[in-house]
Motif scaffolding. Structure first.
Motif, PDB file in Angstrom:
ATOM      1  N   GLU A   1      -5.213   0.512 -21.258  1.00  0.00           N
ATOM      2  CA  GLU A   1      -5.756   0.155 -19.961  1.00  0.00           C
ATOM      3  C   GLU A   1      -7.202   0.622 -19.833  1.00  0.00           C
ATOM      4  OE1 GLU A   1      -2.424   0.301 -17.022  1.00  0.00           O
ATOM      5  OE2 GLU A   1      -4.039   1.075 -15.763  1.00  0.00           O
TER       6      GLU A   1
ATOM      7  N   LYS B   1      -4.320 -10.936  -0.060  1.00  0.00           N
ATOM      8  CA  LYS B   1      -5.759 -10.924   0.208  1.00  0.00           C
ATOM      9  C   LYS B   1      -6.362 -12.321   0.118  1.00  0.00           C
ATOM     10  CE  LYS B   1      -6.708  -6.396  -1.568  1.00  0.00           C
ATOM     11  NZ  LYS B   1      -7.233  -5.832  -2.798  1.00  0.00           N
TER      12      LYS B   1
ATOM     13  N   HIS C   1       0.820  -1.206   0.000  1.00  0.00           N
ATOM     14  CA  HIS C   1       0.000   0.000   0.000  1.00  0.00           C
ATOM     15  C   HIS C   1       0.856   1.259   0.000  1.00  0.00           C
ATOM     16  CE1 HIS C   1      -3.912  -2.004   1.401  1.00  0.00           C
ATOM     17  NE2 HIS C   1      -3.978  -1.656   0.145  1.00  0.00           N
TER      18      HIS C   1
ATOM     19  N   ASP D   1       3.492  11.588 -16.614  1.00  0.00           N
ATOM     20  CA  ASP D   1       2.366  12.029 -17.447  1.00  0.00           C
ATOM     21  C   ASP D   1       2.479  13.519 -17.756  1.00  0.00           C
ATOM     22  OD1 ASP D   1       1.224   9.576 -17.673  1.00  0.00           O
ATOM     23  OD2 ASP D   1      -0.313   9.861 -16.129  1.00  0.00           O
TER      24      ASP D   1
ATOM     25  N   THR E   1      -8.008   3.521  -8.561  1.00  0.00           N
ATOM     26  CA  THR E   1      -6.965   2.985  -7.694  1.00  0.00           C
ATOM     27  C   THR E   1      -5.604   3.540  -8.079  1.00  0.00           C
ATOM     28  OG1 THR E   1      -8.256   0.965  -7.628  1.00  0.00           O
ATOM     29  CG2 THR E   1      -6.053   0.854  -6.752  1.00  0.00           C
ATOM     30  N   LYS E   2      -4.829   3.899  -7.079  1.00  0.00           N
ATOM     31  CA  LYS E   2      -3.454   4.357  -7.316  1.00  0.00           C
ATOM     32  C   LYS E   2      -2.601   3.157  -7.670  1.00  0.00           C
ATOM     33  CE  LYS E   2      -3.622   8.035  -3.845  1.00  0.00           C
ATOM     34  NZ  LYS E   2      -3.101   8.430  -2.528  1.00  0.00           N
ATOM     35  N   PRO E   3      -1.617   3.274  -8.473  1.00  0.00           N
ATOM     36  CA  PRO E   3      -1.233   4.453  -9.255  1.00  0.00           C
ATOM     37  C   PRO E   3      -2.039   4.529 -10.552  1.00  0.00           C
ATOM     38  CG  PRO E   3       0.370   2.692  -9.538  1.00  0.00           C
ATOM     39  CD  PRO E   3      -0.707   2.154  -8.667  1.00  0.00           C
ATOM     40  N   PHE E   4      -2.598   5.669 -10.838  1.00  0.00           N
ATOM     41  CA  PHE E   4      -3.413   5.793 -12.046  1.00  0.00           C
ATOM     42  C   PHE E   4      -2.710   6.700 -13.055  1.00  0.00           C
ATOM     43  CE2 PHE E   4      -4.814   8.517  -8.561  1.00  0.00           C
ATOM     44  CZ  PHE E   4      -4.499   9.767  -9.068  1.00  0.00           C
ATOM     45  N   HIS E   5      -3.202   6.662 -14.278  1.00  0.00           N
ATOM     46  CA  HIS E   5      -2.712   7.590 -15.298  1.00  0.00           C
ATOM     47  C   HIS E   5      -3.516   8.876 -15.146  1.00  0.00           C
ATOM     48  CE1 HIS E   5      -0.397   4.628 -17.575  1.00  0.00           C
ATOM     49  NE2 HIS E   5      -1.355   3.778 -17.263  1.00  0.00           N
TER      50      HIS E   5
ATOM     51  N   ASP F   1      -7.429  -3.458 -16.876  1.00  0.00           N
ATOM     52  CA  ASP F   1      -6.110  -3.754 -16.349  1.00  0.00           C
ATOM     53  C   ASP F   1      -5.861  -5.255 -16.328  1.00  0.00           C
ATOM     54  OD1 ASP F   1      -3.714  -3.107 -15.346  1.00  0.00           O
ATOM     55  OD2 ASP F   1      -4.384  -3.007 -13.260  1.00  0.00           O
ATOM     56  N   ASN F   2      -6.958  -6.004 -16.433  1.00  0.00           N
ATOM     57  CA  ASN F   2      -6.832  -7.442 -16.202  1.00  0.00           C
ATOM     58  C   ASN F   2      -6.143  -8.186 -17.328  1.00  0.00           C
ATOM     59  OD1 ASN F   2      -7.905  -7.474 -13.709  1.00  0.00           O
ATOM     60  ND2 ASN F   2     -10.006  -7.788 -14.402  1.00  0.00           N
ATOM     61  N   ILE F   3      -6.440  -7.775 -18.555  1.00  0.00           N
ATOM     62  CA  ILE F   3      -5.811  -8.476 -19.666  1.00  0.00           C
ATOM     63  C   ILE F   3      -4.394  -7.958 -19.809  1.00  0.00           C
ATOM     64  CG2 ILE F   3      -5.933  -8.938 -22.108  1.00  0.00           C
ATOM     65  CD1 ILE F   3      -8.913  -8.540 -21.951  1.00  0.00           C
ATOM     66  N   GLU F   4      -3.470  -8.818 -19.417  1.00  0.00           N
ATOM     67  CA  GLU F   4      -2.079  -8.396 -19.512  1.00  0.00           C
ATOM     68  C   GLU F   4      -1.607  -8.589 -20.937  1.00  0.00           C
ATOM     69  OE1 GLU F   4       0.692  -9.834 -16.674  1.00  0.00           O
ATOM     70  OE2 GLU F   4      -0.813  -9.883 -15.085  1.00  0.00           O
TER      71      GLU F   4
ATOM     72  N   ALA G   1      -5.361   4.033  -2.464  1.00  0.00           N
ATOM     73  CA  ALA G   1      -4.288   3.055  -2.650  1.00  0.00           C
ATOM     74  C   ALA G   1      -4.840   1.647  -2.515  1.00  0.00           C
ATOM     75  CB  ALA G   1      -3.198   3.290  -1.624  1.00  0.00           C
ATOM     76  N   LYS G   2      -6.049   1.549  -1.983  1.00  0.00           N
ATOM     77  CA  LYS G   2      -6.614   0.218  -1.767  1.00  0.00           C
ATOM     78  C   LYS G   2      -7.414  -0.227  -2.980  1.00  0.00           C
ATOM     79  CE  LYS G   2      -6.856   0.059   3.196  1.00  0.00           C
ATOM     80  NZ  LYS G   2      -7.746   0.148   4.343  1.00  0.00           N
ATOM     81  N   ASN G   3      -6.965  -1.335  -3.556  1.00  0.00           N
ATOM     82  CA  ASN G   3      -7.689  -1.836  -4.702  1.00  0.00           C
ATOM     83  C   ASN G   3      -8.465  -3.066  -4.281  1.00  0.00           C
ATOM     84  OD1 ASN G   3      -8.578  -2.645  -7.182  1.00  0.00           O
ATOM     85  ND2 ASN G   3      -6.648  -3.604  -7.767  1.00  0.00           N
ATOM     86  N   SER G   4      -9.550  -2.845  -3.592  1.00  0.00           N
ATOM     87  CA  SER G   4     -10.340  -4.020  -3.251  1.00  0.00           C
ATOM     88  C   SER G   4     -11.802  -3.714  -3.531  1.00  0.00           C
ATOM     89  CB  SER G   4     -10.135  -4.398  -1.786  1.00  0.00           C
ATOM     90  OG  SER G   4     -11.156  -3.874  -1.003  1.00  0.00           O
ATOM     91  N   LEU G   5     -12.476  -4.748  -3.942  1.00  0.00           N
ATOM     92  CA  LEU G   5     -13.870  -4.591  -4.348  1.00  0.00           C
ATOM     93  C   LEU G   5     -14.698  -4.039  -3.192  1.00  0.00           C
ATOM     94  CD1 LEU G   5     -15.524  -5.165  -6.885  1.00  0.00           C
ATOM     95  CD2 LEU G   5     -16.256  -7.281  -5.808  1.00  0.00           C
TER      96      LEU G   5
END
Lengths: 423, 232
Positions: free
Chosen positions: B176, A273, A221, A235, B100-104, B181-184, B80-84
């Motif tokens: 993205e 998680k 985090h 950017d 969610t950070k880090p974003f463009h 973001d999921n499809i790498e 910063a927390k990427n949770s559903l």
């Protein structure tokens, strides 16, 4: 209580009991035997008396009826004769029995002459007593052997039960599970010590593991914010119209590195998680729908990479966390795509309780042992972080799905199996 | 239009302000809970960019107070927390979007633009971009010479550009946005190139100037009103 004390206590208790029982048995057997013997004597005396009365028509004197017979014979020698014992037997036709006797020879001197005295006494009583003693002793030995065997079989097993219980609990121990291990109470000192130590050790390990996970999560985090700053600054930099080609190239690699760190970070967070059981919620879904959805998402990517994709999809329900299932399919399909060859193929086979994803790719099989480990990469300089399959493995683990990898005819296959649900 | 950026990391806050400060937006900043609360009490904003973890309080608390006060500002949570769960909680409490950070920064620009469109125009909204007219409800586009038929991805791309006018947007950020973001993907943005090329062609055929400029090695820029303003 010490294990040895407990064992000795049980063992002594049983041995003492056996000996007490045999003592009583001895007592009653021998007593019974002597009485029987005495009664037989009476019968013999009665028999002898009858013979005397028949011959003499008079009552015999008391010594005649005694068992002990005494014979005297004059040796006619100057020296005393030998003194010795002898066992003998003869057949008593009146009783129809073989009788054993003990004879005692000794010299006795009357005035100048030496006599040989022979005492004869029946052996019946002592003989029977000896038999009984031997038989009973053999019986007791057999009982003791049997008892120790049973003690060892039953008592020892019972005694060691807390140990085996503790071992069974330890086998079920997995780092990362939230509950602490509970060992059943035992009054055996050694096992209590062992259980306490095991509980302390596993508790400590669990706590350390929790702290480590917490650290990973916090670290991940904390990394997000500086990453966000770097990316936002980049950017801004690219908005500058006067960037040279060289500067653009430099920025591009900086972007690439940031993307990699941020992806790595997200993967680590995801793993933490999953381990923290933050995806505990599950629901039953139709996998065919999910897979079809994914296929349409990936279609464009496949068209672009000229991959031939074929699917044989049957309906099958699956119970899992929807988010995790999505990540699982994503990772597997991404892998099949990324590690493919130009003009290669991907085959999907969905059947009740199983899905197989087969793709062309490297001509050598992957390392079965290390495949699902974190940071495993086929090629060391790969742009990928190597957490994809590790995440897949972890998701399978928490979702009760078995995963296997196979390599046949230069094709890689990942198969998932789960308990089919009847919908 | 006024934006309030509530973010305790000054460096990140500065970046957002610099990026968003153009003709349409005036940005104000708050670096902690108390100053954010004061500003929210005193002024009206079009949109609020809200960080959840703040010194002296939580962004979610601010969000609740905002909603209790009956304010209608659009809120974009950056966390910063990427949770559903966090996302759902934020959205349930009345946030309009979650990033969610880090974003463009481009993604932030596109999301803020989308929130403002929803808030400002209500239901049926028409977006005028120079010679282009976008009907955001019907998802249709008109150029100088009549309707332009776009695919779903091309349309999304155009809307994305509209939120980042006169800005260089990286291929990575666009990919993205469009594919998630999921499809790498491998570092191969060929498929993006196809979409850009088609959109560009269709816009020109529809009677528009060539808005989309390729920036060497980096990405693209959607240029409107001739020469973009130089960056401060």
């Amino acid at each position: 209580m010490k294990l040895f004390t407990k064992y000795t206590r049980i063992n002594s208790l049983i041995t003492v009991t056996i000996f007490l029982i045999t003592s009583f048995t001895y007592y009653f057997l021998i007593r019974h035997l002597l009485i029987v013997q005495l009664d037989q004597n009476f019968a013999r005396i009665q028999n002898r008396m009858q013979v005397y009365v028949d011959q003499h028509q008079a009552v015999p004197g008391p010594q005649l009826l005694d068992d002990l017979k005494v014979y005297y014979s004059l040796t006619g020698k100057k020296d005393p004769g030998p003194e010795y014992y002898e066992s003998t037997h003869f057949y008593d036709s009146t009783l129809g029995k073989d009788h054993r006797f003990r004879k005692y020879y000794f010299p006795i001197r009357i005035k100048q002459d030496w006599y040989q005295v022979t005492l004869v006494k029946p052996l019946e009583g002592t003989h029977h007593v000896a038999n009984i003693v031997v038989l009973t002793t053999i019986g007791v030995i057999l009982i003791i052997v049997l008892a120790s065997y049973l003690i060892n079989r039953i008592v020892l097993k019972k005694l060691w039960e807390p140990f085996y219980n503790a071992m069974a609990i330890m086998r079920g121990f997995r780092l990362g599970e939230k509950s602490t291990l509970e060992f059943p109470e035992t009054d055996i000192e050694e096992f209590s010590i062992m259980n306490r130590s095991l509980k302390d050790a596993t508790g400590k390990a669990t706590e350390d593991y929790r702290l480590l996970k917490e650290f990973t999560e916090n670290a991940s985090h904390e990394i997000q914010t500086p990453l966000a700053i770097i990316r936002s600054k980049l950017d801004l930099v690219i908005q500058d119209a006067g960037l040279s080609e060289h500067q653009s190239e430099t920025l591009k690699s900086a972007y690439g590195a940031i993307k990699k760190i941020s992806r790595l970070n997200q993967s680590l967070l995801l793993i933490t998680k999953i381990e923290n059981a933050q995806f505990a919620h599950t629901e039953t879904m139709e996998l065919k729908e999910k897979v079809s959805e994914k296929l349409s998402q990936f279609q464009e990517l496949w068209d672009n990479s000229h991959l031939h994709v074929s699917g044989d999809l049957q309906e099958t329900p699956i119970r899992a966390n929807p988010e995790l299932l999505d990540i699982l399919l994503n990772n597997l399909l991404s892998n099949a795509t990324r590690h493919n060859i130009p003009g290669g193929s991907i085959q999907l086979r969905l059947e009740p309780g199983a899905i197989h994803i087969t793709n062309t790719g490297a001509t050598l099989p992957l390392d079965q042992q290390r495949l699902f480990r974190r940071f495993y990469k086929e090629t060391p300089n790969s742009d990928q972080v190597g957490l994809g399959l590790s995440i897949v493995h972890q998701i399978c683990d928490v979702s009760a799905i078995r995963i296997s990898y196979g390599f046949e005819e230069e094709k890689h296959t990942f198969s998932l199996f789960w308990q089919a649900i009847n919908s | 239009m006024k934006l309030l950026i509530i973010e305790d990391e000054k460096a990140l806050s500065d970046s957002i302000v610099t990026y968003m400060n153009d003709n349409h937006f005036t940005c104000e900043t708050a670096y902690d809970f108390t100053s954010a609360r004061e500003k929210l009490d005193l002024y009206e904003y079009t949109c609020i960019v809200l960080d959840i973890t703040l010194p002296k309080g939580s962004g979610l608390q601010l969000l609740r107070e905002l909603k209790e006060a009956g304010k209608t500002e659009g809120v974009l949570i950056i966390s910063a927390k990427n949770s559903l769960d966090d996302k759902i909680e934020g959205l349930n409490r009345g946030a309009d979007d979650y990033l969610t950070k880090p974003f463009h920064l481009a993604e932030l620009g596109a999301r803020v633009a989308a929130i403002i469109r929803r808030k400002t125009f209500g239901g049926a909204n028409i977006l005028q971009l120079d010679k282009l007219t976008l009907n955001l409800q019907e998802r249709t586009v008109w150029g100088g010479d009549g309707p332009i038929d776009l695919t779903r991805k091309e349309y999304e791309l155009l809307v994305y550009f509209s939120g980042n006018k006169n800005k260089v947007v990286t291929k990575e950020a666009i990919a993205e946005h469009l594919w998630g973001d999921n499809i790498e993907m491998a570092d191969n943005y060929d498929f993006l190139y196809t979409h850009i090329k088609n959109l560009r062609r269709k816009l020109i055929q529809g009677g528009c100037p060539d808005y989309i400029k390729a920036i060497y090695g980096m990405g693209y820029k959607f240029v409107i009103e001739g020469i973009p303003k130089p960056y401060a």
